[in-house]
Design a protein around this motif. Sequence first.
Motif, mmCIF file in Angstrom:
data_model
loop_
_atom_site.group_PDB
_atom_site.id
_atom_site.type_symbol
_atom_site.label_atom_id
_atom_site.label_comp_id
_atom_site.label_asym_id
_atom_site.label_seq_id
_atom_site.Cartn_x
_atom_site.Cartn_y
_atom_site.Cartn_z
ATOM 1 N N GLN A 55 19.759 -1.361 -0.593
ATOM 2 C CA GLN A 55 18.670 -2.170 -0.062
ATOM 3 C C GLN A 55 17.494 -1.309 0.385
ATOM 4 O OE1 GLN A 55 20.216 -4.459 3.173
ATOM 5 N NE2 GLN A 55 21.952 -5.190 1.994
ATOM 6 N N VAL A 56 16.289 -1.837 0.165
ATOM 7 C CA VAL A 56 15.065 -1.233 0.676
ATOM 8 C C VAL A 56 14.336 -2.300 1.478
ATOM 9 C CG1 VAL A 56 12.830 -0.226 0.058
ATOM 10 C CG2 VAL A 56 14.860 0.330 -1.296
ATOM 11 N N MET A 57 13.956 -1.974 2.709
ATOM 12 C CA MET A 57 13.168 -2.880 3.537
ATOM 13 C C MET A 57 11.701 -2.566 3.292
ATOM 14 S SD MET A 57 15.454 -4.669 5.022
ATOM 15 C CE MET A 57 14.357 -5.630 6.041
ATOM 16 N N GLU A 58 10.892 -3.607 3.146
ATOM 17 C CA GLU A 58 9.456 -3.436 2.893
ATOM 18 C C GLU A 58 8.663 -4.321 3.842
ATOM 19 O OE1 GLU A 58 9.768 -2.761 -1.917
ATOM 20 O OE2 GLU A 58 9.253 -4.760 -1.180
ATOM 21 N N VAL A 59 7.516 -3.813 4.273
ATOM 22 C CA VAL A 59 6.569 -4.613 5.045
ATOM 23 C C VAL A 59 5.309 -4.751 4.209
ATOM 24 C CG1 VAL A 59 5.162 -4.783 7.129
ATOM 25 C CG2 VAL A 59 7.478 -3.843 7.253
ATOM 26 N N TRP A 60 4.889 -5.993 3.980
ATOM 27 C CA TRP A 60 3.685 -6.327 3.220
ATOM 28 C C TRP A 60 2.683 -6.935 4.189
ATOM 29 C CZ3 TRP A 60 3.294 -6.173 -2.294
ATOM 30 C CH2 TRP A 60 4.447 -5.710 -2.932
ATOM 31 N N THR A 61 1.414 -6.557 4.059
ATOM 32 C CA THR A 61 0.374 -7.135 4.914
ATOM 33 C C THR A 61 -0.822 -7.537 4.060
ATOM 34 O OG1 THR A 61 -0.696 -5.008 5.351
ATOM 35 C CG2 THR A 61 1.054 -5.688 6.872
ATOM 36 N N ASP A 62 -1.657 -8.398 4.634
ATOM 37 C CA ASP A 62 -2.890 -8.774 3.948
ATOM 38 C C ASP A 62 -4.079 -8.490 4.859
ATOM 39 O OD1 ASP A 62 -3.137 -10.886 5.771
ATOM 40 O OD2 ASP A 62 -2.440 -12.394 4.351
ATOM 41 N N GLN A 63 -5.275 -8.778 4.388
ATOM 42 C CA GLN A 63 -6.514 -8.489 5.121
ATOM 43 C C GLN A 63 -6.631 -9.292 6.419
ATOM 44 O OE1 GLN A 63 -8.930 -6.268 4.445
ATOM 45 N NE2 GLN A 63 -7.859 -5.478 2.665
ATOM 46 N N ARG A 64 -5.988 -10.445 6.481
ATOM 47 C CA ARG A 64 -6.070 -11.306 7.670
ATOM 48 C C ARG A 64 -5.120 -10.861 8.774
ATOM 49 N NH1 ARG A 64 -5.553 -14.298 3.286
ATOM 50 N NH2 ARG A 64 -3.409 -14.774 3.787
ATOM 51 N N GLY A 65 -4.195 -9.954 8.466
ATOM 52 C CA GLY A 65 -3.214 -9.509 9.450
ATOM 53 C C GLY A 65 -1.886 -10.225 9.347
ATOM 54 N N ASP A 66 -1.724 -11.089 8.353
ATOM 55 C CA ASP A 66 -0.424 -11.706 8.126
ATOM 56 C C ASP A 66 0.518 -10.641 7.575
ATOM 57 O OD1 ASP A 66 -1.502 -14.135 8.853
ATOM 58 O OD2 ASP A 66 -1.738 -14.849 6.798
ATOM 59 N N TRP A 67 1.800 -10.715 7.941
ATOM 60 C CA TRP A 67 2.767 -9.746 7.444
ATOM 61 C C TRP A 67 4.011 -10.462 6.944
ATOM 62 C CZ3 TRP A 67 7.454 -9.818 9.850
ATOM 63 C CH2 TRP A 67 7.509 -10.350 11.146
ATOM 64 N N THR A 68 4.675 -9.808 6.014
ATOM 65 C CA THR A 68 5.905 -10.333 5.425
ATOM 66 C C THR A 68 6.892 -9.181 5.322
ATOM 67 O OG1 THR A 68 4.600 -11.875 4.090
ATOM 68 C CG2 THR A 68 6.889 -11.535 3.430
ATOM 69 N N MET A 69 8.125 -9.395 5.809
ATOM 70 C CA MET A 69 9.168 -8.394 5.675
ATOM 71 C C MET A 69 10.102 -8.837 4.555
ATOM 72 S SD MET A 69 11.705 -6.687 8.475
ATOM 73 C CE MET A 69 10.313 -5.829 9.216
ATOM 74 N N VAL A 70 10.315 -7.914 3.614
ATOM 75 C CA VAL A 70 11.100 -8.211 2.414
ATOM 76 C C VAL A 70 12.241 -7.210 2.327
ATOM 77 C CG1 VAL A 70 11.015 -8.234 -0.114
ATOM 78 C CG2 VAL A 70 9.076 -9.118 1.204
ATOM 79 N N VAL A 71 13.411 -7.687 1.942
ATOM 80 C CA VAL A 71 14.503 -6.782 1.601
ATOM 81 C C VAL A 71 14.656 -6.835 0.081
ATOM 82 C CG1 VAL A 71 16.319 -8.504 2.018
ATOM 83 C CG2 VAL A 71 16.893 -6.091 2.003
ATOM 84 N N ARG A 72 14.567 -5.676 -0.545
ATOM 85 C CA ARG A 72 14.685 -5.566 -2.002
ATOM 86 C C ARG A 72 16.060 -4.981 -2.303
ATOM 87 N NH1 ARG A 72 12.719 -1.166 -5.029
ATOM 88 N NH2 ARG A 72 11.347 -0.689 -3.278
ATOM 89 N N TYR A 73 16.840 -5.699 -3.107
ATOM 90 C CA TYR A 73 18.198 -5.292 -3.447
ATOM 91 C C TYR A 73 18.224 -4.562 -4.789
ATOM 92 C CZ TYR A 73 19.494 -8.499 0.254
ATOM 93 O OH TYR A 73 19.607 -9.141 1.463
ATOM 94 N N ALA A 74 19.178 -3.667 -4.945
ATOM 95 C CA ALA A 74 19.349 -2.926 -6.195
ATOM 96 C C ALA A 74 19.644 -3.861 -7.365
ATOM 97 C CB ALA A 74 20.468 -1.900 -6.046
ATOM 98 N N SER A 75 20.107 -5.054 -7.088
ATOM 99 C CA SER A 75 20.437 -6.034 -8.125
ATOM 100 C C SER A 75 19.198 -6.591 -8.824
ATOM 101 C CB SER A 75 21.228 -7.189 -7.518
ATOM 102 O OG SER A 75 20.403 -7.905 -6.608
ATOM 103 N N GLY A 76 18.003 -6.353 -8.237
ATOM 104 C CA GLY A 76 16.772 -6.883 -8.825
ATOM 105 C C GLY A 76 16.262 -8.126 -8.128
ATOM 106 N N THR A 77 16.880 -8.508 -7.041
ATOM 107 C CA THR A 77 16.453 -9.656 -6.248
ATOM 108 C C THR A 77 15.816 -9.160 -4.961
ATOM 109 O OG1 THR A 77 18.236 -11.039 -7.110
ATOM 110 C CG2 THR A 77 17.265 -11.721 -5.021
ATOM 111 N N SER A 78 14.794 -9.867 -4.501
ATOM 112 C CA SER A 78 14.177 -9.582 -3.206
ATOM 113 C C SER A 78 14.185 -10.851 -2.383
ATOM 114 C CB SER A 78 12.738 -9.094 -3.381
ATOM 115 O OG SER A 78 12.713 -7.814 -3.955
ATOM 116 N N CYS A 79 14.294 -10.679 -1.054
ATOM 117 C CA CYS A 79 14.313 -11.826 -0.151
ATOM 118 C C CYS A 79 13.353 -11.597 1.002
ATOM 119 C CB CYS A 79 15.715 -12.041 0.416
ATOM 120 S SG CYS A 79 16.956 -12.425 -0.829
ATOM 121 N N ILE A 80 12.617 -12.637 1.351
ATOM 122 C CA ILE A 80 11.767 -12.596 2.533
ATOM 123 C C ILE A 80 12.664 -12.873 3.729
ATOM 124 C CG2 ILE A 80 9.889 -13.742 3.763
ATOM 125 C CD1 ILE A 80 8.660 -14.294 0.991
ATOM 126 N N VAL A 81 12.669 -11.954 4.692
ATOM 127 C CA VAL A 81 13.528 -12.109 5.862
ATOM 128 C C VAL A 81 12.748 -12.427 7.128
ATOM 129 C CG1 VAL A 81 15.403 -10.727 4.909
ATOM 130 C CG2 VAL A 81 13.612 -9.609 6.226
#
Length: 96
Positions: A55-81
């Motif tokens: 698993q890899v944890m990722e933080v995504w942000t946009d210009q407005r300051g919204d953020w999304t935390m995603v867990v990316r699995y080695a299987s090729g699936t990602s989930c917003i947590v």
Amino acid sequence: MLFRALALLTLAVPSAAQASPIGDVLCAPSEELRDRLTLQYGSARQASGLRGREQVMEVWTDQRGDWTMVVRYASGTSCIVAMGEHWTDFGPHDPA
């Protein structure tokens, strides 16, 4: 933010009648989720870190300051947590 959350929930809706949508609704193939975050919402990956061998944890942000935390699995699936607003980047090594 609410509209964004609802739109992201439609990524992989197998059935509207499922009891707990969190596990199923917020997951999608990693490429599809990445494309949705970058192209549709203007988000960019700001940080990532390993969470074990699969698993890899990722933080995504946009210009407005919204953020999304995603867990990316080695299987090729990602989930917003988690999702939120008012992301602040303190830069490297902030002693807080």
